[in-house]
Enzyme design. Structure first.
Site, PDB file in Angstrom:
ATOM      1  N   CYS A 106     -19.122  23.012  35.620  1.00  0.00           N
ATOM      2  CA  CYS A 106     -17.925  22.151  35.651  1.00  0.00           C
ATOM      3  C   CYS A 106     -16.862  22.645  34.681  1.00  0.00           C
ATOM      4  O   CYS A 106     -15.696  22.313  34.822  1.00  0.00           O
ATOM      5  CB  CYS A 106     -18.304  20.700  35.363  1.00  0.00           C
ATOM      6  SG  CYS A 106     -19.062  20.456  33.749  1.00  0.00           S
ATOM      7  N   GLN A 136     -15.769  14.896  39.444  1.00  0.00           N
ATOM      8  CA  GLN A 136     -16.274  16.269  39.430  1.00  0.00           C
ATOM      9  C   GLN A 136     -17.207  16.508  40.618  1.00  0.00           C
ATOM     10  O   GLN A 136     -17.244  17.603  41.192  1.00  0.00           O
ATOM     11  CB  GLN A 136     -17.030  16.512  38.108  1.00  0.00           C
ATOM     12  CG  GLN A 136     -17.594  17.911  37.943  1.00  0.00           C
ATOM     13  CD  GLN A 136     -16.536  18.945  37.633  1.00  0.00           C
ATOM     14  OE1 GLN A 136     -15.678  18.730  36.796  1.00  0.00           O
ATOM     15  NE2 GLN A 136     -16.588  20.079  38.324  1.00  0.00           N
ATOM     16  N   ASP A 168     -24.396  23.105  32.654  1.00  0.00           N
ATOM     17  CA  ASP A 168     -23.323  22.457  31.889  1.00  0.00           C
ATOM     18  C   ASP A 168     -23.600  22.762  30.420  1.00  0.00           C
ATOM     19  O   ASP A 168     -24.680  23.261  30.075  1.00  0.00           O
ATOM     20  CB  ASP A 168     -23.353  20.931  32.171  1.00  0.00           C
ATOM     21  CG  ASP A 168     -22.203  20.167  31.502  1.00  0.00           C
ATOM     22  OD1 ASP A 168     -21.204  20.800  31.107  1.00  0.00           O
ATOM     23  OD2 ASP A 168     -22.321  18.933  31.386  1.00  0.00           O
ATOM     24  N   HIS A 186     -19.789  11.557  35.979  1.00  0.00           N
ATOM     25  CA  HIS A 186     -18.545  12.333  36.164  1.00  0.00           C
ATOM     26  C   HIS A 186     -18.265  12.407  37.672  1.00  0.00           C
ATOM     27  O   HIS A 186     -18.356  13.467  38.292  1.00  0.00           O
ATOM     28  CB  HIS A 186     -18.729  13.734  35.556  1.00  0.00           C
ATOM     29  CG  HIS A 186     -17.447  14.463  35.304  1.00  0.00           C
ATOM     30  ND1 HIS A 186     -16.198  13.949  35.622  1.00  0.00           N
ATOM     31  CD2 HIS A 186     -17.215  15.697  34.766  1.00  0.00           C
ATOM     32  CE1 HIS A 186     -15.271  14.828  35.279  1.00  0.00           C
ATOM     33  NE2 HIS A 186     -15.857  15.888  34.760  1.00  0.00           N
ATOM     34  N   ARG A 202     -10.871  20.665  41.794  1.00  0.00           N
ATOM     35  CA  ARG A 202     -10.608  19.380  41.124  1.00  0.00           C
ATOM     36  C   ARG A 202      -9.253  18.839  41.582  1.00  0.00           C
ATOM     37  O   ARG A 202      -9.077  17.643  41.758  1.00  0.00           O
ATOM     38  CB  ARG A 202     -10.610  19.540  39.598  1.00  0.00           C
ATOM     39  CG  ARG A 202     -11.965  19.850  38.964  1.00  0.00           C
ATOM     40  CD  ARG A 202     -12.975  18.740  39.142  1.00  0.00           C
ATOM     41  NE  ARG A 202     -12.492  17.450  38.705  1.00  0.00           N
ATOM     42  CZ  ARG A 202     -12.455  17.028  37.432  1.00  0.00           C
ATOM     43  NH1 ARG A 202     -12.906  17.801  36.471  1.00  0.00           N
ATOM     44  NH2 ARG A 202     -11.999  15.823  37.118  1.00  0.00           N
ATOM     45  N   ARG A 254     -10.938   8.341  30.940  1.00  0.00           N
ATOM     46  CA  ARG A 254     -11.972   9.266  30.441  1.00  0.00           C
ATOM     47  C   ARG A 254     -12.361   8.824  29.041  1.00  0.00           C
ATOM     48  O   ARG A 254     -11.515   8.707  28.165  1.00  0.00           O
ATOM     49  CB  ARG A 254     -11.466  10.703  30.395  1.00  0.00           C
ATOM     50  CG  ARG A 254     -12.362  11.570  29.499  1.00  0.00           C
ATOM     51  CD  ARG A 254     -12.077  13.025  29.536  1.00  0.00           C
ATOM     52  NE  ARG A 254     -12.496  13.598  30.793  1.00  0.00           N
ATOM     53  CZ  ARG A 254     -12.804  14.885  30.949  1.00  0.00           C
ATOM     54  NH1 ARG A 254     -12.755  15.712  29.926  1.00  0.00           N
ATOM     55  NH2 ARG A 254     -13.165  15.340  32.113  1.00  0.00           N
TER      56      ARG A 254
HETATM   57  N1  NVA Z   1     -21.179  17.228  29.889  1.00  0.00           N
HETATM   58  C1  NVA Z   1     -19.846  17.676  29.507  1.00  0.00           C
HETATM   59  C2  NVA Z   1     -18.966  17.742  30.709  1.00  0.00           C
HETATM   60  C3  NVA Z   1     -17.570  18.261  30.446  1.00  0.00           C
HETATM   61  C4  NVA Z   1     -16.712  18.283  31.663  1.00  0.00           C
HETATM   62  C5  NVA Z   1     -19.290  16.742  28.449  1.00  0.00           C
HETATM   63  O1  NVA Z   1     -19.412  15.523  28.614  1.00  0.00           O
HETATM   64  O2  NVA Z   1     -18.752  17.224  27.447  1.00  0.00           O
HETATM   65  N1   CP Z   2     -14.775  19.706  34.206  1.00  0.00           N
HETATM   66  C1   CP Z   2     -13.965  18.905  33.490  1.00  0.00           C
HETATM   67  O1   CP Z   2     -13.986  17.678  33.575  1.00  0.00           O
HETATM   68  O2   CP Z   2     -13.110  19.587  32.688  1.00  0.00           O
HETATM   69  P1   CP Z   2     -12.191  18.937  31.554  1.00  0.00           P
HETATM   70  O3   CP Z   2     -13.112  18.376  30.500  1.00  0.00           O
HETATM   71  O4   CP Z   2     -11.360  20.083  31.042  1.00  0.00           O
HETATM   72  O5   CP Z   2     -11.354  17.862  32.173  1.00  0.00           O
END
Ligand code: NVA
Ligand code: CP
Length: 333
Positions: free
Chosen positions: A272, A137, A231, A134, A318, A107
């Protein structure tokens, strides 16, 4: 599914529609087994390396619990404790971890990093979120919609509102194209996915029959939608300074009661997570004060607290979908 063994999942286009459907079916079976206490441990003796350049709750929980329930183990590497980036190249890190682990999850910010890890790894590399996509997800979201609607995904209508040129908007668009779904993005044009990705999605859609729409009208976007996704308006890694401009652009796309009433009857709300639905977080409070609003940013608290909200089923899924990805890519089952 043998074709998935040893394969990386760095972006949605790494998988065929049949492979997506296979993973969903496997996740459903695994979920049933977990719930009934009859889960077979297939990953005994297997280990997964979890690299977090960005923070996480669900993704980390899903990977760690999936490995534990399957009899395997996981190690978390974060940017403060790992050499990656500061002292060791991405390629060398991939080569080292491949010698000890059975899969690697990454990540972080750059899509190029997860793809470089995959190119230099002899074990599957899974994208646990980059700025661009993602993909893990997506499986949880598809499973949640399928379970909630009790009908095939191809018969569903769903939409995504908000910042659509980020991981979630991009992933929904390309996933919908691959699976032949009916999907609409509602966002200001300046926050649409980039032109190349829209062109790629449209090209795939021509073959799969996906019905993809992009509109600047929030009410047109939610019309007939059985699932309304959103989101956060400012994603991880973006500077605080963009909040003001983003709020000004996206306030018309806030998922509130009025907008939910314009969607299909009994439409469900999905996110998400994490979500800014009240002022009980540091960032949520600061952003709300900046905007001079209360009771939620991308979604209002009344929608979030209502029965329409299935975001916590989505969060649970998830786990089941991550387990399916790990079993399929490590074992080819
Ligand atoms: N668009 C958000 C998704 C978090 C799961 C981010 O990248 O922070
Ligand atoms: N939805 C998601 O990826 O959550 P986290 O950022 O908590 O892993």
């Amino acid at each position: 599914m043998k074709t998935l063994q040893g394969r990386s999942f760095t972006k949605e286009t790494d998988l065929s529609a049949a492979e997506f459907h296979y993973l969903l079916k496997l996740a459903i079976d695994l979920k049933k087994q977990t719930k009934s206490g009859s889960e077979l441990q297939r990953l005994v003796g297997k280990s997964v390396a979890l690299i977090f350049e960005k923070t996480s709750t669900r993704t980390r929980a899903a990977f760690e619990v999936a490995m534990t329930q399957q009899g395997g183990s996981s190690t978390v590497f974060d940017s403060t404790s790992a050499q990656l980036g500061h002292k060791e190249s991405i390629a060398d890190t991939a080569k080292v971890l491949s010698r000890m682990y059975d899969a690697i999850m990454f990540r972080g910010a750059l899509q190029e990093t997860v793809e470089e890890l995959a190119a230099n790894s002899t074990v599957p590399v899974i994208n646990g979120l980059t700025d661009q996509f993602h993909p893990t997800q997506m499986l949880a979201d598809l499973l949640t919609m399928q379970e909630s609607a009790k009908k095939p995904l191809a018969d569903l209508k769903f939409c995504y509102l908000g910042d659509a040129r980020n991981n979630m908007g991009n992933s929904f668009l390309i996933t919908s194209a691959i699976l032949g779904l009916t999907f609409t993005i509602g966002a200001p044009k300046s926050l649409w996915p980039d032109d190349a990705l829209i062109a790629q999605a449209n090209q795939i859609a021509e073959k799969t029959g996906a019905k993809l729409n992009l509109t600047q009208s929030p009410t047109d976007a939610v019309k007939d939608a059985e699932f309304v996704h959103t989101d956060v308006w400012v994603s991880m890694g973006e500077p605080k300074s963009v909040w003001k401009e983003r709020i000004d652009k996206l306030l018309p796309y806030q998922v509130n009661k009025e907008l939910m009433n314009s969607a299909a009857k009994d439409a469900k709300f999905m996110h998400c997570l994490p979500a800014f639905h009240d002022e009980k977080t540091e960032v949520g409070l600061a952003a709300a004060q900046l905007a001079g609003i209360s009771g939620g940013l991308e979604v209002t608290d009344d929608v979030f607290q209502s029965n329409a909200n299935i975001a916590f089923d989505q969060a649970e899924n998830r786990l089941h979908t991550t387990k399916a990805i790990l079993i399929a890519t490590i074992l080819g089952e």
